[in-house]
Scaffold this active site. Structure first.
Site, PDB file in Angstrom:
ATOM      1  N   LYS A  58      49.426  26.231  36.085  1.00  0.00           N
ATOM      2  CA  LYS A  58      49.226  27.087  37.197  1.00  0.00           C
ATOM      3  C   LYS A  58      48.147  26.765  38.185  1.00  0.00           C
ATOM      4  O   LYS A  58      46.842  26.525  37.577  1.00  0.00           O
ATOM      5  CB  LYS A  58      49.346  28.419  36.750  1.00  0.00           C
ATOM      6  CG  LYS A  58      50.555  28.976  35.884  1.00  0.00           C
ATOM      7  CD  LYS A  58      50.361  30.201  35.380  1.00  0.00           C
ATOM      8  CE  LYS A  58      51.621  30.778  34.449  1.00  0.00           C
ATOM      9  NZ  LYS A  58      51.531  32.097  34.260  1.00  0.00           N
TER      10      LYS A  58
ATOM     11  N   HIS B 268      44.285  30.982  39.932  1.00  0.00           N
ATOM     12  CA  HIS B 268      44.521  32.239  40.736  1.00  0.00           C
ATOM     13  C   HIS B 268      43.221  32.829  40.900  1.00  0.00           C
ATOM     14  O   HIS B 268      42.434  32.819  40.373  1.00  0.00           O
ATOM     15  CB  HIS B 268      45.419  32.962  39.968  1.00  0.00           C
ATOM     16  CG  HIS B 268      46.023  34.279  40.812  1.00  0.00           C
ATOM     17  ND1 HIS B 268      45.246  35.525  41.094  1.00  0.00           N
ATOM     18  CD2 HIS B 268      47.281  34.354  41.414  1.00  0.00           C
ATOM     19  CE1 HIS B 268      46.092  36.310  41.756  1.00  0.00           C
ATOM     20  NE2 HIS B 268      47.306  35.535  42.144  1.00  0.00           N
TER      21      HIS B 268
ATOM     22  N   HIS C 107      41.126  34.806  38.419  1.00  0.00           N
ATOM     23  CA  HIS C 107      40.435  34.306  37.490  1.00  0.00           C
ATOM     24  C   HIS C 107      38.906  33.979  38.276  1.00  0.00           C
ATOM     25  O   HIS C 107      37.711  33.634  37.256  1.00  0.00           O
ATOM     26  CB  HIS C 107      40.925  33.068  37.196  1.00  0.00           C
ATOM     27  CG  HIS C 107      42.204  33.053  36.161  1.00  0.00           C
ATOM     28  ND1 HIS C 107      43.450  32.822  36.555  1.00  0.00           N
ATOM     29  CD2 HIS C 107      42.241  33.424  34.823  1.00  0.00           C
ATOM     30  CE1 HIS C 107      44.138  33.070  35.676  1.00  0.00           C
ATOM     31  NE2 HIS C 107      43.396  33.350  34.483  1.00  0.00           N
TER      32      HIS C 107
END
Length: 579
Positions: free
Chosen positions: A139, A142, A145
């Site tokens: 992923k 984001h 984080h």
């Protein structure tokens, strides 16, 4: 230096109260600067003396305060003793204050200022393992984080600066049912060409698509469960695809980490502990801690009454492990491998219950060292979106911060011509992100605000960087006036005294940060220092002053610059020298 004055006052008190200096030191602290004008340098808390049994707690506290103050006389160090509400204030000799504080900065040990304080001697130094950032592989990184990454980096920097051996660990979410979904999804929607062109973007698109499909397609869910079972059984085709996803993700993440000045000593992950997780299950079983729920899942009963009213699930009904099972295995493995004295997990506050259960189960298994494990929780960030209003990835945030900062710098009349304006804009933009995040208590949610964050005036990361760059410029321009010695009697104006008083508190601020692991203490301290420096720029010119005055003022500005730079580095900010 603060220790010299703190110990001198403690010695004076010790003679009066017939107590050791060390017993009195905890009751003494430097006085924060709240307003312009003269203020005392240290205060003695009478409450602390009463609580520690040095003074009787049944007597009238204010009378006690006044009686003790009358017994304390002036000397060559303390020039004034005064009484406040349940405190005794001490004002030290002004020339001695300036001399002791600023002489520390002429010995090529500027970066150690405040870090060798006796305040830190009682703190146990050892090996600290900090687990932070910990995004999920396959992923894109984001923006959510970001907090874990910069908070964990601050804690690691702080511990390291105070003499701990620090292990910085990134514990990647690289196992679990999500990879069942992704593996099944890639088989249906994946494209090797797109994966090569833009790996994480393509995996993200596949993951979104397969999740959407799984909502109404039982076949997809079954395929996901099957793929994860293949992973748990180490079937080569599934493992090969998973390994490829992991490698390309770590490569991409390292690029982002480099941009924000973060590094890790260890890249670990849930996958490292699948086999050990089964061993933990066997230990729970052999110690009679593993129960079977009505749904067939494996649980540990954490209810005080042992009535299964509060349980933690550690096994699915099909026998596969869960996140907490792997976390238990990881904690045991880390203790064996690194022999840490403390382990700190940095995650958002929604995981507080998870870590509470984790520590409880470790203790139930007989691991007493679980008491040295700590969870540092943090709140959520609202409104972190790009101009287009979409949910963002961290690289988008960093690009946006750099673009906006470049624009602001181009509009400013004070911006110098820079060799690499993009690099400066990047560093300043990241400073702005960090300071906006760190100003309040970590547990609080806050609203992300681009305009306020990037202001050059006000309490922002831009203001910190601007102040540091301005000090560097002043020191460069007057290099010929710098000297090994200076005359402290030329720095007795209140502006100079105020900066020296503020520098007195640096070790206490670091101590406070070390106690509760909150960056706000250091952030607010550095912002206050910048405001004091701004006043000093106006009131204490170097150019046009006599050589001796210029030398003394440069020592003051150099000392302030060193503390500002040192504090910024602990926060995870790279100080810029020109902007």
């Amino acid at each position: 230096m603060a220790c010299f004055f703190r110990r001198s006052i403690a010695a004076k008190l010790g003679r009066t109260l017939q107590q050791s200096e060390d017993a009195l030191l905890p009751a003494l602290s430097a006085v924060p600067l709240f307003k312009k004008g003269e203020s005392p340098d240290f205060k003695l808390s009478i409450n602390t003396l009463r609580n520690s049994g040095i003074l009787p707690s049944e007597d009238d506290i204010q009378q006690q305060t006044e009686k003790l103050a009358k017994q304390l006389k002036q000397d060559s160090i303390v020039e004034e003793v005064s009484v406040g509400p349940v405190v005794i204030n001490f004002k030290v000799d002004r020339k001695l204050l300036v001399q002791k504080i600023l002489e520390q900065f002429g010995k090529n040990e500027d970066e150690k200022f405040g870090l060798n304080s006796e305040l830190f001697k009682p703190l146990k130094k050892g090996t600290t393992l900090v687990e932070y950032s910990s995004p999920n592989i396959a992923k894109k990184f984001h923006a959510g984080h970001l907090r874990s990454t910069i908070i964990g980096n601050f804690i690691a920097n702080l511990k390291q600066s105070l003499g701990h051996k620090v292990i910085r660990m990134n514990y990647l979410g690289d196992w679990g049912m999500q990879f069942g979904l992704l593996g099944a999804g890639f088989g249906q929607f994946g494209c090797k060409k797109k994966l090569k062109q833009n790996p994480l973007q393509h995996l993200f698109e596949v993951y979104v698509q397969v999740n959407k499909e799984a909502e109404h397609n039982e076949g997809i869910k079954e395929a996901a469960r099957d793929f994860f079972r293949q992973l748990e059984q180490h079937e080569s085709e599934a493992m090969s695809l998973w390994q490829h996803f992991r490698e390309i993700t770590v490569d991409e993440y390292q690029h982002v980490y480099k941009r924000i000045g973060v590094h890790f000593d260890v890249y670990s992950g849930e996958s490292f502990h699948q086999g050990q997780a089964q061993e933990v299950v066997q230990q729970l079983q052999s110690q009679g801690l593993l129960k079977t729920s009505e749904r067939g899942t494996g649980v540990v009963d954490l209810s005080p009454a042992g009535d299964m009213s509060s349980v933690c699930t550690v096994l699915r009904s099909d026998g596969t492990t869960l996140y907490i099972t792997r976390d238990l295995a990881a904690a045991v493995d880390r203790k064996e491998k690194y022999q840490f004295d403390e382990m700190i997990y940095v995650t958002d506050k929604s995981q507080a219950n998870h870590f509470d259960q984790l520590f409880q189960i470790l203790l139930a298994l007989g691991h007493s060292w679980a008491d040295s494990c700590q969870h540092v929780p943090f709140g959520l960030v609202r409104g972190m979106k790009t101009r287009s209003g979409e949910v963002v990835f961290l690289e988008d945030i960093l690009d946006e911060a750099r673009t906006r900062m470049l624009h602001n710098m181009s509009q400013s009349k004070t911006t110098k011509k820079l060799e690499n304006p993009e690099d400066t804009a990047e560093k300043v933009g990241i400073s702005a992100l960090i300071i906006q995040d760190f100003k309040g208590p970590l547990l609080s949610d806050y609203t992300f605000d681009w305009e306020r964050m990037l202001q050059a005036r006000g309490d922002t990361g831009v203001f910190l960087q601007y102040t540091h760059a301005r000090l560097c410029s002043l020191i460069r321009r007057n290099d010929d006036a710098q000297a090994a010695t200076f005359d402290p009697s030329l720095l007795l104006e209140q502006t100079s005294i105020g900066i020296c008083q503020h520098l007195l508190r640096y070790d206490e601020v670091l101590y406070q940060s070390a106690q509760d692991l909150q960056p706000k203490h250091l952030v607010n301290y550095l912002l206050k220092l910048c405001h004091l420096i701004a006043s000093a720029h106006r009131e204490l010119p170097v150019r046009g002053s006599s050589l001796q005055v210029a030398q003394a003022r440069l020592r003051l500005f150099s000392g302030a610059c060193s503390v500002l730079a040192g504090g910024m580095k602990i926060l995870g900010i790279t100080p810029v020298q020109r902007m």
